[in-house]
Design a protein around this motif. Sequence first.
Motif, PDB file in Angstrom:
ATOM      1  N   ALA A   1       0.829  -1.204   0.000  1.00 26.66           N
ATOM      2  CA  ALA A   1       0.000   0.000   0.000  1.00 26.66           C
ATOM      3  C   ALA A   1       0.864   1.255   0.000  1.00 26.66           C
ATOM      4  CB  ALA A   1      -0.940  -0.008   1.207  1.00 26.66           C
ATOM      5  N   ALA A   2       1.952   1.218   0.782  1.00 33.76           N
ATOM      6  CA  ALA A   2       2.851   2.371   0.832  1.00 33.76           C
ATOM      7  C   ALA A   2       3.510   2.597  -0.517  1.00 33.76           C
ATOM      8  CB  ALA A   2       3.899   2.163   1.919  1.00 33.76           C
ATOM      9  N   ALA A   3       3.994   1.522  -1.131  1.00 34.39           N
ATOM     10  CA  ALA A   3       4.646   1.653  -2.431  1.00 34.39           C
ATOM     11  C   ALA A   3       3.667   2.161  -3.487  1.00 34.39           C
ATOM     12  CB  ALA A   3       5.240   0.309  -2.856  1.00 34.39           C
ATOM     13  N   THR A   4       2.429   1.666  -3.417  1.00 30.42           N
ATOM     14  CA  THR A   4       1.411   2.107  -4.383  1.00 30.42           C
ATOM     15  C   THR A   4       1.148   3.595  -4.247  1.00 30.42           C
ATOM     16  OG1 THR A   4       0.368  -0.075  -4.373  1.00 30.42           O
ATOM     17  CG2 THR A   4      -0.961   1.775  -5.146  1.00 30.42           C
TER      18      THR A   4
ATOM     19  N   ASN B   1      12.751   2.880  -2.283  1.00 29.36           N
ATOM     20  CA  ASN B   1      13.494   2.012  -1.367  1.00 29.36           C
ATOM     21  C   ASN B   1      12.534   1.522  -0.293  1.00 29.36           C
ATOM     22  OD1 ASN B   1      16.531   2.355  -2.107  1.00 29.36           O
ATOM     23  ND2 ASN B   1      15.695   4.421  -2.143  1.00 29.36           N
ATOM     24  N   ALA B   2      12.382   0.207  -0.234  1.00 27.87           N
ATOM     25  CA  ALA B   2      11.459  -0.385   0.735  1.00 27.87           C
ATOM     26  C   ALA B   2      12.177  -1.425   1.570  1.00 27.87           C
ATOM     27  CB  ALA B   2      10.273  -1.014   0.017  1.00 27.87           C
ATOM     28  N   ARG B   3      11.936  -1.388   2.860  1.00 27.91           N
ATOM     29  CA  ARG B   3      12.455  -2.417   3.765  1.00 27.91           C
ATOM     30  C   ARG B   3      11.275  -3.226   4.252  1.00 27.91           C
ATOM     31  NH1 ARG B   3      15.591  -1.603   8.518  1.00 27.91           N
ATOM     32  NH2 ARG B   3      14.131   0.038   9.107  1.00 27.91           N
ATOM     33  N   PRO B   4      11.232  -4.541   3.957  1.00 28.10           N
ATOM     34  CA  PRO B   4      10.090  -5.361   4.373  1.00 28.10           C
ATOM     35  C   PRO B   4       9.797  -5.211   5.861  1.00 28.10           C
ATOM     36  CG  PRO B   4      11.540  -6.609   2.923  1.00 28.10           C
ATOM     37  CD  PRO B   4      12.242  -5.316   3.224  1.00 28.10           C
TER      38      PRO B   4
ATOM     39  N   ALA C   1      10.488   7.073  -1.156  1.00 25.76           N
ATOM     40  CA  ALA C   1      10.610   7.344  -2.590  1.00 25.76           C
ATOM     41  C   ALA C   1      11.286   8.694  -2.782  1.00 25.76           C
ATOM     42  CB  ALA C   1       9.246   7.337  -3.264  1.00 25.76           C
ATOM     43  N   GLY C   2      12.082   8.790  -3.838  1.00 27.44           N
ATOM     44  CA  GLY C   2      12.749  10.039  -4.181  1.00 27.44           C
ATOM     45  C   GLY C   2      12.188  10.582  -5.482  1.00 27.44           C
ATOM     46  N   TYR C   3      12.080  11.903  -5.567  1.00 22.44           N
ATOM     47  CA  TYR C   3      11.456  12.531  -6.722  1.00 22.44           C
ATOM     48  C   TYR C   3      12.290  13.715  -7.219  1.00 22.44           C
ATOM     49  CZ  TYR C   3       7.480  10.326  -4.318  1.00 22.44           C
ATOM     50  OH  TYR C   3       6.657   9.455  -3.658  1.00 22.44           O
ATOM     51  N   ASP C   4      12.408  13.813  -8.527  1.00 23.02           N
ATOM     52  CA  ASP C   4      12.922  15.030  -9.152  1.00 23.02           C
ATOM     53  C   ASP C   4      11.732  15.965  -9.333  1.00 23.02           C
ATOM     54  OD1 ASP C   4      15.733  14.438  -9.621  1.00 23.02           O
ATOM     55  OD2 ASP C   4      14.990  12.860 -10.948  1.00 23.02           O
ATOM     56  N   VAL C   5      11.830  17.161  -8.751  1.00 26.85           N
ATOM     57  CA  VAL C   5      10.688  18.061  -8.672  1.00 26.85           C
ATOM     58  C   VAL C   5      11.061  19.443  -9.205  1.00 26.85           C
ATOM     59  CG1 VAL C   5       9.203  19.294  -7.024  1.00 26.85           C
ATOM     60  CG2 VAL C   5       9.632  16.842  -6.728  1.00 26.85           C
ATOM     61  N   VAL C   6      10.097  20.104  -9.818  1.00 19.85           N
ATOM     62  CA  VAL C   6      10.215  21.522 -10.159  1.00 19.85           C
ATOM     63  C   VAL C   6       9.081  22.247  -9.451  1.00 19.85           C
ATOM     64  CG1 VAL C   6      10.187  23.272 -11.967  1.00 19.85           C
ATOM     65  CG2 VAL C   6      11.270  21.049 -12.396  1.00 19.85           C
TER      66      VAL C   6
END
Length: 399
Positions: A6-9, A40-43, A49-54
């Motif tokens: 759910a977090a990844a989604t 990056n997920a740790r079970p 999550a990392g994002y390139d943002v403007v």
Amino acid sequence: MGGDHAAATLLTGPGAEQILATALATSHQSLESWTLDAVNARPGAETSAGYDVVADGERMYLVASTVLLTDEQRAASKAVRLSSDIGEVHVWRHPADPFLPGLAPASVPDELAPRLSAATGRTVVIEALDMLVLRPMRRAVLRARTTAEDGRRTWYVKVVRPERSEAMLRRHRMCDLAPLAVDGGDGIVIVREASGVPMTRALHRPDGSDAASIDPHMLLEAMDALPSDALALTPRPAVADRVAEYAAMAIKEGLDDARVQALRSRIEAVLTSVPITPPVPTHGDLHPANVYLDSPTDPTRVVALIDLDTLGPGRAIDDCACMVAHLLVLPALDPTGYVHVPREAARIYEVFSTRHDERELRARVAANVLSLAAGTDDADHAQAWLEVAEAVVDRRTLA
């Protein structure tokens, strides 16, 4: 597993836009565009999550994570806390990091240079600084190209949690084959580029011409030279001891359930039948990119070992299995450039199997290949490496 999914989604889907926009609004900025860079997920733990943002014409890198932060961590990293369908989410701007206080100074040449100068006793000027690895809250690796009164050098800047830096420095200092490592403070460990050439370069020929021949005995000599003091370090589970975990990861990433489980069963059937032996000093991640040789064309000895974060007590057979497994997957990365590597892998494996039980070595090689299949983001590589692992246990390769 459900919470992880759910977090990844949320963090990778359309909902991420609302999270980023809301976080930016707290500092009166408007989101213009965003692109997902990495997850990056740790079970059983956080997903980030990392994002390139403007935003308002300014480019930046933002991290969103389900990690729980204290008020102090939130304040130090200027993280924004938001509520979501999956619970609390924190967003912060790189290079701030709630668990890596050294990441911000390590990312700015004018702040890193004085630390490197103080640690080396030389006046260092940083000419270029590049980010190579970023795992939010875990670790980062940057490459610094520098000049000083003794010439030009390249350093690798490793940023870890401050409580882990002393152990990393200790490992480098106890190993004669390790390059110089110095303390930059705040969890920054700065490692000088190793002398020699990586084994991968000796094996790679872009035009498909003959690669260097690697004497397996010089690899064994390097393993034997690992310091006995490493036996006092904290042991880590070998890859083969975590084969069930890697099998689950491989299936989750889309590899065929029945094939992966059959492979896992065959590996475990061997490993549960072998005797337990006393620990010896091991590298823990001994693959070709971590081994430096004296020549790219006619190597005669190992001159350096890098990435000693995993140095500690273990079994030498696992270092051997790691080396062979990584050799076997190289051709998928460049079929022409590494066309001769299967030959080298077979020669090295043959010598390794004179020192270790061949049946166990084969099983541990297969386990390492499976872990690589589980860990890659490339679906084609994952499928190819599953086939390699199956070929190892079937004795269709390394025969």
